[in-house]
Design a protein around this motif. Sequence first.
Motif, short mmCIF file in Angstrom:
data_model
loop_
_atom_site.label_atom_id
_atom_site.label_comp_id
_atom_site.label_asym_id
_atom_site.label_seq_id
_atom_site.Cartn_x
_atom_site.Cartn_y
_atom_site.Cartn_z
N MET A 191 5.67 -4.12 -5.50
CA MET A 191 4.37 -4.45 -6.06
C MET A 191 4.21 -3.99 -7.52
O MET A 191 3.78 -4.43 -8.43
CB MET A 191 3.40 -3.69 -5.19
N ALA A 232 -3.25 -5.02 -7.45
CA ALA A 232 -1.93 -4.85 -6.69
C ALA A 232 -2.20 -3.77 -5.88
O ALA A 232 -1.70 -3.80 -4.81
CB ALA A 232 -1.02 -4.50 -8.10
N PHE A 287 -1.69 -4.21 -1.92
CA PHE A 287 -0.74 -3.24 -1.11
C PHE A 287 -1.39 -2.71 0.13
O PHE A 287 -0.86 -2.80 1.15
CB PHE A 287 -0.29 -2.24 -2.19
N THR A 300 6.12 -13.48 -5.98
CA THR A 300 5.04 -12.59 -6.01
C THR A 300 4.34 -12.48 -7.01
O THR A 300 3.13 -12.47 -7.31
CB THR A 300 5.51 -11.10 -5.56
N ASN A 336 5.06 -9.04 0.29
CA ASN A 336 5.51 -7.84 -0.35
C ASN A 336 6.26 -7.06 0.59
O ASN A 336 7.20 -6.41 0.02
CB ASN A 336 4.46 -7.24 -1.30
#
Length: 459
Positions: free
Chosen positions: A149, A345, A349, A318, A103
């Motif tokens: 994301m 998510a 992250f 992703t 990401n």
Amino acid sequence: MANRGGFSSRIGFIMAAAGSAVGLGNIWKFPYEVGENGGAVFLLVYLICTVVICFPIMIGEIAIGRKAQKDAYGSYKSLGGRRWGLLGLFGILCGVMILSFYNVVAGWAFGYFLEISFGDLLNTADFKLFFGEYVGMIWDNLFFSVCFMIITAFIVVKGVSGGIERASKILMPMLFAILVGLIIYSLTLDNAMEGIKFYLLPDFSKLNLETIYSALGQAFFSLSLGMGALITYGSYIDKKQNIITSAAMISVMDVSVAFLAGLLIFPLVFSQGQAPTEGPGLVFVALPGVFNSMGPIIGKVVGGGFFLLLCFAALTSTISLLEVPVAYLVDTKKLPRKAVVWLLATLIFVVGLPSMLSQGAVDMFSSMSFYGGKSFLDFVSEVFSDISLPLGGCLMSIFIAYRWKTQSLSEEISSGNENYKGSFLEKVINLVIMYIAPILLGLIFINTVFSKFFGIEII
Ligand code: PFF
């Protein structure tokens, strides 16, 4: 299957799985790996790994998923018992860690798209310097990767056919078209042939063990193998699909995009007098140079278009990376999809923050003394991708060979492909799964761990 959702058509599955496969791995990672590992000889080893090892493993993964109709953990558990479920969990962990850094890189691509289209990146005097500074800018990176994301999560919330399938069917063909267009242009540049020679004429003196395990790791990463992504996607298809031809189409698309990316990048690198050994910055440095040479308006349009498509390619990957842990929590833990997606998510992250800060922003992460001065991003990528994915493939082969049994594999493949049983292909696939993959991948794993962590070369 109806209540789990599923792909609505055969082509939808193929596009989604190819969308998972085609991504930054093909366009960003593959060219710099080729550049760092001796050029054409890497390409050759990569192709051999793909055909001999990865293709049968892909078939195995899809078959496991379709048989069990569950997420990676649930599939191994239901076909092999609780202990084998751990292998599914290991895959899910790899997916989480890979997405955490993936990401970040996707955020760079997104930033480049915006900076080229709407900013004045193309007027920069030194693209290498720009890239070096760019990846160290905390707030920009934070912003772009948060955006990425969020978009991923939005699509995954929508579920399999509404989100994942629809996005992939549109984006994949567009990417292909722009790549081919750019290659034609790049081949007209001065010195382009030097690049082609580097890329296509193997120099066998450059072949060594590092080349082999890098190529193998790259093949697994690029085809999204070894962590249960294709078990998860395989669980969404019906029994009429021909697994062999689907796997063949996915592999061919993936290899073609990687091959085309190389065909684009190396002429550019050589025509601009750059070194192919640039590392992760290669694409971000070589491409803006050529967009710049196209003039201000065309450069912005083509350059912006290219990075936008790169973002799309990254997005379909992703999505699949996030789907793996999501499917686990939804299927096995029976948690609501939407909440799970947003929770994961956010978590992933946060796990990715050290990788983001490891490109110059924070010294501690940028150069880690316990890991040979490499960055945190390198560390995560090498451990959870280069090393773990082939290990996952090795263990999956052992699972099929000695627990689930190749007869069950053949049974599953036969559904949708009546001629499979007794065919030559069946014998080859069984040979690879029972002996070649476990032994070869096992040896390479042991050697990689010893050489990377203890500095001992066994083979
Ligand atoms: N195959 C993707 C790429 O080449 O960019 C990366 C990836 C996606 C790896 C999904 C693993 C995975 F499960």
